[in-house]
Design an enzyme around this catalytic site. Sequence first.
Site, PDB file in Angstrom:
ATOM      1  CE  LYS A 201      -2.349 -10.216  -3.054  1.00  0.00           C
ATOM      2  NZ  LYS A 201      -1.103  -9.369  -3.481  1.00  0.00           N
TER       3      LYS A 201
ATOM      4  NE  ARG B 160      -0.346  -3.657 -10.770  1.00  0.00           N
ATOM      5  CZ  ARG B 160      -0.399  -2.425  -9.942  1.00  0.00           C
ATOM      6  NH1 ARG B 160      -0.505  -2.880  -8.723  1.00  0.00           N
ATOM      7  NH2 ARG B 160      -0.661  -1.369 -10.651  1.00  0.00           N
TER       8      ARG B 160
ATOM      9  NE  ARG C 135      -1.315  -0.300   0.097  1.00  0.00           N
ATOM     10  CZ  ARG C 135      -0.909  -0.691  -1.225  1.00  0.00           C
ATOM     11  NH1 ARG C 135      -1.847  -0.975  -2.177  1.00  0.00           N
ATOM     12  NH2 ARG C 135       0.547  -0.969  -1.165  1.00  0.00           N
TER      13      ARG C 135
END
Length: 327
Positions: A190, A121, A324
């Site tokens: 991630k 993204r 975040r």
Amino acid sequence: MTIVDLIRLLSDGEFHSGEQLGERLGVSRAAVWKQLRKLEALGIVMEAVKGQGYRLAEPLELLDGARIVAGLSRESRGLLTRLFVEETLPSSNAFLRERFDQGAGHGEVCLVEQQSAGRGRRGRTWSTPWGRSLMLSLGWRVESGVAALEGLSLAAGVVLAEVLERHGVAPRLKWPNDVLLEQSDGGFGKLAGILVEVTGDTAGPCTVVIGMGINVDLPPAFREGLDQPAAAIHDQASGLSRNELAVELVEGLLALVANFEKESFAVWQAAWNERHAFAGREVDVLRGQERESAVAEGVDAAGNLLVRRQGELRRLAGGEISLRARS
């Protein structure tokens, strides 16, 4: 001879001399040597023993299109128009967008061992080692316009989470399109990113490509070169096959796109909120250079994230907004 041909021979765990490899592949020893050098450049570690030859230092499971199609249910095979398994591509999403330009693309799935120009993204790069991730894109044609696709990337995240949970992996979802795994220090790494690209009319026919990049097995040396904490499926499910994962994921995504236009994200809302990584936590909301703190709540029926700031409830749409977690 391709790299895949060579890897297939080297994956049996036995040593093979350059001469044997050349005979099996129908090429010269010099050609074999060039391909072996390419493997090293791709980060594929080999063992070489004088007098015995070469073998892979660790097993490497190649994607197998025939096995994946055979593993699908009859209903899913009816929805699948074509499955591509490629060695390398700049981008599996771009591959399917080109297929749409050629009049194809609907119901097609592209898997690739490694992408040279994979994107996440907001134009970020997505870097993976060769043959140790699952890079997947699915193309679909929608008749009722872009608005019918609100929340699709979040629903795709739920599909992946449900697949992984069946194998003992406990993923969490980060709005709008990341899949995370909790790490030993309490933070998150991630695991996967999702990129949904839509082309067409806001109120009429359009095409959508759902792209996923999923870390299956990340060598320690590769992780050290990344600019953010990363996680891999084999961190929690070391025996999960990439081909088995592909079967279940293609099955789930085909069912998702086949029904999403009439069902909408509302059907997936509760499942996403159950897996929300930052629910009730203070987060930083980033818009370009702007940053403000808020408390993350759940997502609404359209896939917008609800956050509370100074007692006021706000809705965040996708686009150029990122979150975040605050430490």
